[in-house]
Design a protein around this motif. Structure first.
Motif, mmCIF file in Angstrom:
data_model
loop_
_atom_site.group_PDB
_atom_site.id
_atom_site.type_symbol
_atom_site.label_atom_id
_atom_site.label_comp_id
_atom_site.label_asym_id
_atom_site.label_seq_id
_atom_site.Cartn_x
_atom_site.Cartn_y
_atom_site.Cartn_z
ATOM 1 N N GLY A 3 0.852 -7.952 1.579
ATOM 2 C CA GLY A 3 1.813 -7.913 0.476
ATOM 3 C C GLY A 3 3.156 -7.397 0.949
ATOM 4 O O GLY A 3 3.342 -7.143 2.139
ATOM 5 N N ALA A 4 4.108 -7.252 -0.006
ATOM 6 C CA ALA A 4 5.476 -6.802 0.282
ATOM 7 C C ALA A 4 6.206 -7.755 1.223
ATOM 8 O O ALA A 4 7.136 -7.362 1.918
ATOM 9 C CB ALA A 4 5.510 -5.373 0.839
ATOM 10 N N SER A 11 2.690 -3.284 -1.462
ATOM 11 C CA SER A 11 2.628 -3.156 -0.007
ATOM 12 C C SER A 11 1.184 -3.091 0.454
ATOM 13 O O SER A 11 0.343 -2.486 -0.220
ATOM 14 C CB SER A 11 3.347 -1.872 0.445
ATOM 15 O OG SER A 11 4.728 -2.023 0.284
ATOM 16 N N GLY A 12 0.889 -3.701 1.576
ATOM 17 C CA GLY A 12 -0.438 -3.633 2.152
ATOM 18 C C GLY A 12 -0.456 -4.327 3.508
ATOM 19 O O GLY A 12 -0.030 -5.470 3.634
ATOM 20 N N PHE A 13 -0.921 -3.603 4.522
ATOM 21 C CA PHE A 13 -0.967 -4.157 5.883
ATOM 22 C C PHE A 13 -2.281 -3.774 6.531
ATOM 23 O O PHE A 13 -2.627 -2.591 6.573
ATOM 24 C CB PHE A 13 0.212 -3.611 6.717
ATOM 25 C CG PHE A 13 1.532 -3.781 6.023
ATOM 26 C CD1 PHE A 13 2.219 -4.985 6.096
ATOM 27 C CD2 PHE A 13 2.062 -2.761 5.244
ATOM 28 C CE1 PHE A 13 3.410 -5.172 5.415
ATOM 29 C CE2 PHE A 13 3.254 -2.928 4.560
ATOM 30 C CZ PHE A 13 3.931 -4.144 4.648
ATOM 31 N N ASP A 25 -1.295 1.410 3.354
ATOM 32 C CA ASP A 25 -0.861 1.233 1.957
ATOM 33 C C ASP A 25 -1.658 0.126 1.263
ATOM 34 O O ASP A 25 -2.148 -0.808 1.913
ATOM 35 C CB ASP A 25 0.645 0.900 1.860
ATOM 36 C CG ASP A 25 1.532 2.108 2.118
ATOM 37 O OD1 ASP A 25 1.042 3.231 1.955
ATOM 38 O OD2 ASP A 25 2.716 1.918 2.468
ATOM 39 N N TYR A 26 -1.793 0.265 -0.046
ATOM 40 C CA TYR A 26 -2.414 -0.789 -0.834
ATOM 41 C C TYR A 26 -1.891 -0.595 -2.255
ATOM 42 O O TYR A 26 -2.466 0.149 -3.051
ATOM 43 C CB TYR A 26 -3.945 -0.682 -0.748
ATOM 44 C CG TYR A 26 -4.663 -2.009 -0.876
ATOM 45 C CD1 TYR A 26 -4.152 -3.160 -0.274
ATOM 46 C CD2 TYR A 26 -5.850 -2.117 -1.590
ATOM 47 C CE1 TYR A 26 -4.807 -4.383 -0.378
ATOM 48 C CE2 TYR A 26 -6.512 -3.333 -1.693
ATOM 49 C CZ TYR A 26 -5.982 -4.459 -1.079
ATOM 50 O OH TYR A 26 -6.631 -5.662 -1.182
ATOM 51 N N GLY A 27 -0.763 -1.237 -2.513
ATOM 52 C CA GLY A 27 -0.032 -0.948 -3.750
ATOM 53 C C GLY A 27 -0.134 -2.041 -4.789
ATOM 54 O O GLY A 27 -0.914 -2.989 -4.673
ATOM 55 N N ILE A 28 0.678 -1.899 -5.777
ATOM 56 C CA ILE A 28 0.643 -2.777 -6.942
ATOM 57 C C ILE A 28 2.065 -3.250 -7.202
ATOM 58 O O ILE A 28 3.013 -2.591 -6.782
ATOM 59 C CB ILE A 28 0.073 -1.939 -8.126
ATOM 60 C CG1 ILE A 28 -1.060 -2.681 -8.808
ATOM 61 C CG2 ILE A 28 1.124 -1.494 -9.075
ATOM 62 C CD1 ILE A 28 -1.860 -1.785 -9.707
ATOM 63 N N PRO A 40 -1.961 -6.890 -3.723
ATOM 64 C CA PRO A 40 -1.891 -7.489 -2.382
ATOM 65 C C PRO A 40 -3.102 -8.405 -2.169
ATOM 66 O O PRO A 40 -4.051 -8.361 -2.950
ATOM 67 C CB PRO A 40 -1.954 -6.297 -1.433
ATOM 68 C CG PRO A 40 -1.911 -5.073 -2.270
ATOM 69 C CD PRO A 40 -2.224 -5.451 -3.678
ATOM 70 N N VAL A 41 -3.074 -9.174 -1.103
ATOM 71 C CA VAL A 41 -4.218 -10.021 -0.742
ATOM 72 C C VAL A 41 -5.470 -9.141 -0.674
ATOM 73 O O VAL A 41 -5.435 -8.020 -0.153
ATOM 74 C CB VAL A 41 -3.965 -10.686 0.635
ATOM 75 C CG1 VAL A 41 -5.191 -11.475 1.088
ATOM 76 C CG2 VAL A 41 -2.732 -11.578 0.570
#
Ligand SMILES: [Zn+2]
Length: 417
Positions: A3-4, A11-13, A25-28, A40-41
């Motif tokens: 995401g992001a 955000s998410g990686f 991160d694992y955001g909304i 995110p995916v």
């Protein structure tokens, strides 16, 4: 890249380190005008060894509980990040619990599986070592350094290179790196120097007090509310300062973690001298004399902002200082652009003086380039957390300025170093 990518939010990686997978991160991302939130995916909890939350803002932390619906993963973050994430996620669920795929039990599981780490505290999981470094963005907020098989990744999260009155500057002493994932939020704009913004706000506050008015400062409850209180305290502002809403809970969390602040004395002084509003009765009573009111929501969406607007907006002696980013379609943006608010279903022109001030918690263009130029090694650069155009332009400019290979990350893209 989960995401992001070409957007600010969710955000998410997922970083694969020879079989050890770290989720940074694992955001909304909140939908506009009632649209459902975006996530995110999806990744399966069993495919993740550890989650690292850079900071508490919901676009970085808000979807972490989804990893506890059918699994259990260790979540690493600083103590303030964990406490603030819990507060913000619970508040998000309180407002609209039915739109999210998780609820309070998952938040509790997240907290039970959380592991507090300090800045520069190295953690080893499988073939990966990671640590957080100070980011200057919000209290407890960090950047992430991941090392595996002799390769080093630096992820900025949200970064404010020069810090603020409350937070120390970002720690950029990260050595040679092989990959950089950088935020791009304000890569195409410069902000007014902080001192100037502070001076203008103090001047406005004094003007409003001189004409016996009340100054309403709607602000985000994390950081911005406290920052504004510190700015006024530091300028020896002589009038009463009222703080209200969720900012008070954030104050308590911040007071518990003075080591994360630039100057905890200025902070505790500012908070202890302000008046906390804990009930509707106190709220009604507090407005009896010229004062400053700091209360969420920053964009005038909900919270006690509605109450204060109704009380204060129609008197020309009063002032409204917008110190937070105003998203498209929000009442704050409408007020700025048209001078109008909707109150009790009716559109009304505001008589109070409205001004906007820049107090961003992000690096602006100049600071982002300062950061990029301080980087050692020859990293491949991925630009994220900005609109599509900002991310692409920033990547091109990075290559021009440094020769680093750079591109705007795409959703679901896999990059190997
Ligand atoms: Zn943030």
């Amino acid at each position: 890249m989960l995401g992001a990518a070409g957007e600010v939010g969710r955000s998410g990686f997922l970083v694969g380190c020879n079989g050890t997978n770290l989720l940074l991160d694992y955001g909304i991302m909140f939908g506009r005008r009632g649209d459902p939130p975006k996530y995110p995916v999806h990744v399966k909890p069993r495919d993740v060894d550890s989650i690292i939350i850079t900071h508490a803002h919901l676009d970085h932390s808000g979807n972490v509980p989804s990893m506890y619906i059918s699994g259990n993963v260790d979540t690493y973050a600083t103590a303030p990040t964990l406490e603030l994430s819990k507060l913000l996620i619970e508040d998000m669920l309180k407002i609209k619990s039915n739109v999210h795929i998780f609820d309070l039990p998952e938040v509790n599981s997240m907290m039970r599986s959380s592991i507090k780490i300090g800045f520069k505290e190295k953690v080893k999981r499988g073939d990966a070592t990671f640590e957080l470094r100070e980011s200057g963005h919000v209290i407890g907020g960090g950047t992430v350094l991941v090392e595996s098989e002799g390769r080093k990744l630096f992820y900025t999260g949200d970064i404010h290179v020069r810090g603020s009155r409350m937070l120390r500057e970002a720690d950029l002493d990260v050595g040679e790196i092989d990959m950089l994932i950088t935020e791009s939020t304000y890569s195409q704009t410069n902000q007014m120097p902080r001192q100037e913004s502070e001076g203008n706000l103090i001047e406005f506050a004094n003007e409003v007090m001189d004409r016996k008015g009340t100054l309403f400062i709607p602000s985000f409850s994390v950081e911005r509310s406290q920052e504004v209180a510190c700015v006024l305290r530091n300028a020896n502002f002589g009038h009463k300062i009222i703080m209200d809403g969720m900012a008070l809970k954030v104050n308590d969390i911040m007071l518990r973690h003075p080591e994360y602040l630039r100057d905890s004395k200025v902070f505790s002084d500012a908070i202890n001298r302000s008046v906390s509003i804990r009930s509707h009765y106190e709220r009604e009573r507090a407005l009896g004399e010229p004062c400053v009111v700091i209360s969420p929501a920053g964009m005038l969406v909900g919270g006690n902002a509605i109450f204060y607007l109704q009380k204060l907006a129609m008197d020309a002696r009063n002032g409204i200082a917008l110190v937070s980013y105003q998203g498209e379609g929000t009442p704050g943006k409408k007020l700025l652009e048209t001078g109008k608010i909707v109150s009790r279903g009716k559109e009304m022109s505001v008589a109070a003086e409205v001004k906007q001030f820049q107090f961003s918690g992000h690096s602006d263009r100049t600071e982002l380039f300062e950061m990029i130029k301080s980087i050692k090694g020859d990293p491949e650069v991925l630009t994220v957390h900005g609109d599509r155009e900002s991310c692409s332009k920033f990547a091109e400019e990075i290559t021009e300025a440094t020769g680093f290979k750079a591109h705007a990350a795409q959703e679901s893209e896999v990059v190997t170093v």
